[in-house]
Design a protein around this motif. Structure first.
Motif, mmCIF file in Angstrom:
data_model
loop_
_atom_site.group_PDB
_atom_site.id
_atom_site.type_symbol
_atom_site.label_atom_id
_atom_site.label_comp_id
_atom_site.label_asym_id
_atom_site.label_seq_id
_atom_site.Cartn_x
_atom_site.Cartn_y
_atom_site.Cartn_z
ATOM 1 N N ASP A 118 0.874 -1.174 0.000
ATOM 2 C CA ASP A 118 0.000 0.000 0.000
ATOM 3 C C ASP A 118 0.917 1.233 0.000
ATOM 4 O O ASP A 118 1.072 1.930 0.997
ATOM 5 C CB ASP A 118 -0.888 -0.054 1.264
ATOM 6 C CG ASP A 118 -1.755 1.183 1.418
ATOM 7 O OD1 ASP A 118 -1.871 1.969 0.447
ATOM 8 O OD2 ASP A 118 -2.314 1.359 2.513
ATOM 9 N N GLY A 123 -4.751 2.642 2.732
ATOM 10 C CA GLY A 123 -5.570 1.566 3.276
ATOM 11 C C GLY A 123 -6.035 0.605 2.183
ATOM 12 O O GLY A 123 -6.795 -0.334 2.449
ATOM 13 N N PHE A 124 -5.585 0.855 0.955
ATOM 14 C CA PHE A 124 -5.919 -0.001 -0.173
ATOM 15 C C PHE A 124 -4.692 -0.153 -1.073
ATOM 16 O O PHE A 124 -3.840 0.734 -1.120
ATOM 17 C CB PHE A 124 -7.038 0.617 -1.030
ATOM 18 C CG PHE A 124 -8.292 0.910 -0.269
ATOM 19 C CD1 PHE A 124 -9.237 -0.089 -0.051
ATOM 20 C CD2 PHE A 124 -8.531 2.186 0.237
ATOM 21 C CE1 PHE A 124 -10.392 0.180 0.658
ATOM 22 C CE2 PHE A 124 -9.682 2.464 0.953
ATOM 23 C CZ PHE A 124 -10.624 1.460 1.167
ATOM 24 N N GLU A 126 -3.891 0.015 -4.777
ATOM 25 C CA GLU A 126 -4.574 0.482 -5.973
ATOM 26 C C GLU A 126 -3.844 0.003 -7.229
ATOM 27 O O GLU A 126 -2.688 -0.397 -7.182
ATOM 28 C CB GLU A 126 -4.686 2.007 -5.923
ATOM 29 C CG GLU A 126 -5.563 2.443 -4.752
ATOM 30 C CD GLU A 126 -5.558 3.936 -4.515
ATOM 31 O OE1 GLU A 126 -5.488 4.693 -5.500
ATOM 32 O OE2 GLU A 126 -5.608 4.333 -3.343
ATOM 33 N N ASP A 162 -9.357 -8.158 -6.732
ATOM 34 C CA ASP A 162 -10.377 -7.148 -6.396
ATOM 35 C C ASP A 162 -11.766 -7.770 -6.527
ATOM 36 O O ASP A 162 -12.478 -7.556 -7.510
ATOM 37 C CB ASP A 162 -10.214 -5.949 -7.348
ATOM 38 C CG ASP A 162 -11.258 -4.874 -7.102
ATOM 39 O OD1 ASP A 162 -11.847 -4.845 -5.987
ATOM 40 O OD2 ASP A 162 -11.502 -4.077 -8.027
ATOM 41 N N LYS A 168 -9.941 -1.253 -6.221
ATOM 42 C CA LYS A 168 -8.852 -1.265 -5.242
ATOM 43 C C LYS A 168 -8.927 -2.538 -4.401
ATOM 44 O O LYS A 168 -10.019 -3.102 -4.227
ATOM 45 C CB LYS A 168 -8.873 -0.006 -4.369
ATOM 46 C CG LYS A 168 -10.211 0.306 -3.781
ATOM 47 C CD LYS A 168 -10.264 1.739 -3.265
ATOM 48 C CE LYS A 168 -11.600 1.982 -2.583
ATOM 49 N NZ LYS A 168 -11.802 3.344 -2.141
ATOM 50 N N ASP A 170 -8.708 -4.225 -0.888
ATOM 51 C CA ASP A 170 -8.712 -3.909 0.547
ATOM 52 C C ASP A 170 -8.096 -5.064 1.338
ATOM 53 O O ASP A 170 -7.730 -6.104 0.767
ATOM 54 C CB ASP A 170 -10.129 -3.566 1.043
ATOM 55 C CG ASP A 170 -11.112 -4.723 0.859
ATOM 56 O OD1 ASP A 170 -10.697 -5.893 1.021
ATOM 57 O OD2 ASP A 170 -12.295 -4.456 0.554
ATOM 58 N N GLN A 171 -8.004 -4.904 2.650
ATOM 59 C CA GLN A 171 -7.314 -5.904 3.477
ATOM 60 C C GLN A 171 -7.968 -7.274 3.414
ATOM 61 O O GLN A 171 -7.300 -8.289 3.389
ATOM 62 C CB GLN A 171 -7.267 -5.433 4.938
ATOM 63 C CG GLN A 171 -6.378 -4.235 5.137
ATOM 64 C CD GLN A 171 -5.477 -4.379 6.369
ATOM 65 O OE1 GLN A 171 -5.031 -5.474 6.687
ATOM 66 N NE2 GLN A 171 -5.220 -3.279 7.046
#
Lengths: 213, 26
Positions: A118, A123-124, A126, A162, A168, A170-171
């Motif tokens: 990241d 937090g993503f 991309e 994704d 994006k 995410d966790q």
């Protein structure tokens, strides 16, 4: 006075933390933390003799070249530098390496890798970050790929990871992706850390001598 | 490995900058 200085020398090093404290907060034993201190002393005095690991010292240890720029090494350095003061202190070194211990929780390794990738810390992960990292990897390797190929690799990987298609990763999506491809975090485990006392035994030997005294 | 089947993260994970075992080399 003399007696106290001789035993407290290491505690006056900036960022030094007691091995017993570090051992209680990491997968390492006290002896292993002591052995890591031997390694730390070597790394942290390789260019500037101040018992702190500077970015150039980290690069020198990784690449045998203090000036070699590498996106990923920079990210690792920044994540190890928990206080964000431009140096890796001993406590930061031990806590961060603890994540690479074979006994460290898998969840922590997955989270660290996510933070590593990241790049902009949003937090993503991309798509443009993923492409930037692929380009950086190609730059450091002999592998040559056309831009079309790179685009297709990034597209394919991104669409696989994704899951909700919001552009994006995410966790949660990262966690699911890693569980499908566990090799992605293979470099998050250093088997060597289990043998660290064998590699750097000098302090352990000295401790035993001091204790027998 | 055919490029179309490459996983971008797999490629990235091979970076020398992510190989911390070098820290322990004497």
């Amino acid at each position: 006075m003399g007696c106290c200085y001789s035993t407290s020398k290491r505690t006056r090093t900036p960022g030094y933390e007691e091995p017993t404290v570090l051992a209680s907060q990491t997968p390492f034993t006290v002896s292993e933390v002591e052995a890591l201190h031997e390694l730390y002393k070597k790394l942290s005095n390789s260019i500037i003799e101040d018992n702190l690991i500077h970015r150039e010292e980290f690069q020198l240890a990784l690449f045998r070249n203090r000036n070699k720029k590498n996106l990923f090494a920079d990210r690792i350095f920044d994540l190890f530098d928990l206080k964000r003061n431009g140096v890796i202190e001993f406590g930061e070194f031990v806590r961060s390496l603890g994540l690479f211990h074979p006994n460290a929780p898998l969840e922590d390794k997955i989270t660290f890798a996510f933070r590593l990738y990241d790049l902009k810390q949003t937090g993503f992960i991309e798509r443009d970050e993923l492409k930037e990292m692929v380009l950086a990897l190609l730059h450091e390797s002999d592998l040559e790929l056309s831009d079309d190929m790179i685009e297709s690799i990034v597209d394919k990987t991104f669409s696989d990871a994704d899951i909700n298609g919001d552009g994006k990763i995410d966790q949660e999506e990262w966690k699911a992706f890693v569980s499908k491809h566990p090799s992605l975090i293979r470099n998050m485990t250093l088997p060597y850390l289990k043998d660290i006392t064998l590699a750097f035994p000098s302090f352990v030997v000295r401790t035993e001598v001091e204790e027998s005294d | 490995v055919a490029p179309a089947t490459m996983n971008a993260f797999e490629l990235i994970s091979k970076s020398q900058g992510l190989n911390l075992s070098s820290l322990f080399e004497k």
